[in-house]
Design an enzyme around this catalytic site. Structure first.
Site, mmCIF file in Angstrom:
data_model
loop_
_atom_site.group_PDB
_atom_site.id
_atom_site.type_symbol
_atom_site.label_atom_id
_atom_site.label_comp_id
_atom_site.label_asym_id
_atom_site.label_seq_id
_atom_site.Cartn_x
_atom_site.Cartn_y
_atom_site.Cartn_z
ATOM 1 N N ASP A 1 0.884 -1.223 0.000
ATOM 2 C CA ASP A 1 0.000 0.000 0.000
ATOM 3 C C ASP A 1 0.883 1.220 0.000
ATOM 4 O O ASP A 1 1.815 1.327 0.710
ATOM 5 C CB ASP A 1 -1.047 0.140 1.049
ATOM 6 C CG ASP A 1 -1.963 -1.039 0.787
ATOM 7 O OD1 ASP A 1 -3.080 -0.745 0.447
ATOM 8 O OD2 ASP A 1 -1.522 -2.152 0.842
ATOM 9 N N THR A 2 0.403 2.229 -0.395
ATOM 10 C CA THR A 2 1.401 2.909 -1.198
ATOM 11 C C THR A 2 0.953 4.317 -1.547
ATOM 12 O O THR A 2 -0.223 4.567 -1.687
ATOM 13 C CB THR A 2 1.606 2.099 -2.493
ATOM 14 O OG1 THR A 2 1.981 0.777 -2.142
ATOM 15 C CG2 THR A 2 2.640 2.706 -3.381
#
Length: 581
Positions: A391-392
């Site tokens: 996740d990012t």
């Protein structure tokens, strides 16, 4: 909440969060031009463009450009800001990858700033600590590897920066001290992640620092609530004064090591001091006259290129966008590429990865034959591509000189390992959980090794000129998102905003580099814009549909080389903004 009637209009004046009851919402409005699924027009600018997942980070990046900073300067400043204002998804406890178009050199540069496993944790010691567990836990001490992001900032800045790093961090320091209001999507994700970590507190281990740093009165902040992080402000100030060494050799490194020793993390100061990013050449394939670039492993970017190679053999446009025939082919191509991803993608310093063979048109033709146009596959084996018969937070910036940067940075899962070093204000990522434990596997754990990594920046050129700097956040969704955005633009002629707003699919359950194997075809999630008729047909072909999944978050800048205009986009699945001048 007070309502004041003014003629036919009802004005709302509120100092608190306001939302209409869900049942009063009847549907979206209509645009006066362009497809109705698009949320807005692309943003146009001649001198510069910034697209990030948070409006404040975008504005910080734009300010840097207007002050004479380069695209890389603006990207560093925006990335630092996201560590303050979107800390669930990114921060200096994680990794970073970037692709940079240098207008001066007329070429692309790639940077792999992913960290390595602790040198003091051998495979034998890890197995002994794990006992009968067959995978590294998602959270807690064993999931922590070296954070590479800060080293990545300074590598990028050394080659492409202009303004002092201290000035690039100044806006983030101010926001960390004064506080920032939390927007809608981040607030929702923050709550979900905090609850998930609390449910796994026994695995996380030390959880008090997380509560102190990222919760307010024991709860995740809600939309519109002010969040402050004075500890992170102090850490940024050390980096601003002392540079890279302040983080990897100085007081921040000391604090990380002390915390690691106290909590069972095997990370030590030597691991931090010896961290180094790697400049790499992006790899590419030609897709219908466009050169599409990704970074080579240990990331998963070449999966995008493998899928494009397979799909090049079909006339996708004739099938119709998001038709059953179209989606079936994309999902089956994804399954094929992900089998190679599960077998081959790893740290090239430890394994010989057949990148050239995996990206060959001949190998794509061989794999394409395995697709049954009327039946979903349930089990696919990877093959040796060297035999003839894987996740990012994302942001992108472009400057007045024609430089462009595609940058992605992550904690891995939201809030990573859940472990926050004493007084530093950031969470350690949990990228170490991505290792395989099977001896002989390309991605098997080893000390000082980079684990398989999911974060991938994307770039495309046309006729030797920059065309598209783009990314789609979200674990295994990232290659799927890259693929769908590219097909939307290249095959279906969508503009850069429409390409991100169009309904997506997300397939899960493929074989993974950690050792899990697909045996039942996985699960396919479809956004609501895909018709019920298409869903029924996909189920008839054997796809197992599921109601929910994560469909990523997209930012992009397209360069119009004819009119010399940047086109920016930020889609509705995030709180983001594209802005230019």
């Amino acid at each position: 909440m007070k309502l004041r009637q003014t003629g036919l209009a009802t004005l709302l004046f509120a100092s608190a969060v306001y939302s209409l009851p869900a049942q009063s919402i009847t549907g979206k409005g209509d645009r006066i031009t362009g497809p109705n699924f698009a949320t807005r027009s692309p943003v146009l600018g001649k001198h510069g463009m910034v697209a990030t997942s948070h409006p404040l980070a975008t504005q910080i990046g734009l300010d840097v450009l207007k002050q004479g900073g380069t695209a890389v300067d603006a990207a560093i400043a925006a990335n630092a800001a996201l560590g303050v204002i979107e800390p669930n998804n990114g921060g200096i406890g994680g990794d970073l990858f970037a692709i940079v178009w240098s207008a001066k050199d007329h070429r692309l540069y790639g940077l792999n700033a992913s960290g390595r496993s602790p040198k003091g944790l051998t495979y034998e010691k890890l197995k002994a600590v794990l006992g009968n567990r067959t995978q590294i836990p998602l959270y807690g001490p064993l999931s922590v590897s070296v954070p590479g992001a800060v080293d990545g900032w300074f590598e990028l800045h050394k080659r492409f920066g202009k303004l002092p790093v201290a000035s690039l961090l100044a806006p983030s320091i101010r926001y960390a001290r004064e506080g920032v209001p939390v927007p809608q999507v981040i607030a929702y994700s923050w709550q979900v992640a905090a609850n998930r970590l609390a449910d796994n507190e026994a695995i996380v281990g030390e959880f008090g620092n997380f509560r102190k740093t990222f919760l307010i009165d024991g709860k995740a902040p809600v939309e519109g609530q002010l969040f402050r992080n004075p500890d992170l402000a102090a850490t940024y100030e050390i980096i601003a004064r002392q540079g890279r060494d302040g983080f990897y050799n100085g007081p921040v490194a000391d604090a990380m090591e002390q915390y690691a020793k106290r909590t069972g993390i095997y990370l030590r100061k030597d691991d931090l001091a010896n961290t180094h990013s790697t400049w790499v050449d992006p790899v590419s394939v030609d897709y219908r006259g466009y050169m599409v670039y990704e970074l080579p492993p240990n990331g998963q970017g070449i999966a995008v290129l493998q899928m494009l190679n397979i799909l090049e053999g079909y006339d996708l446009k004739s099938l119709g966008h998001n038709s059953a025939d179209y989606l079936h082919l994309l999902v089956e191509a994804k399954k094929l590429a992900f089998e190679d991803r599960a077998r081959y993608y790893a740290d090239p310093d430890f394994s010989k990865i057949p990148v050239e063979a995996l990206l060959s048109k001949a190998y794509a033709a061989q794999r394409r034959k395995l697709i049954d146009p009327q039946k979903a596959s349930e089990r696919i084996d990877a093959t040796d591509p060297t035999l003839r018969a894987g996740d990012t937070v994302y942001l992108t910036v472009a400057d007045n000189e024609g430089n462009m940067v595609s940058l992605i940075q992550s904690n891995m899962l939201e809030f990573g390992s859940g472990m926050v070093p004493d007084g530093l204000g950031f969470v350690f990522h949990n990228r170490g959980t991505s290792f395989n434990l099977t001896p002989g596997h390309a991605n098997v754990y080893a000390p000082g090794k980079r684990p398989f990594n999911t974060i991938i920046p994307g770039f495309a050129t046309k006729n030797g000129k920059p065309f598209l700097s783009f990314g789609v956040m979200g674990g295994a969704m990232q290659p799927q998102g890259h693929l769908q955005v590219l097909c939307n633009i290249i095959d279906f002629g969508m503009n850069v905003q429409e390409a991100g707003d169009a309904a997506r699919f997300s397939h899960s359950g493929s074989s993974e580099p950690i050792g899990t194997i697909m045996t039942d075809g996985g699960r396919l999630a479809l956004e609501s814009g895909i018709s019920s008729e298409v869903r029924t047909e996909l189920e008839r072909r054997g796809h197992h549909l599921t109601k929910t999944d994560f469909f990523g978050g997209y930012q992009a800048i397209l360069w119009d080389s004819v009119n010399h205009i940047y086109w920016g986009a930020s889609e509705m699945r995030k709180d983001g903004q594209a802005a230019g001048y």
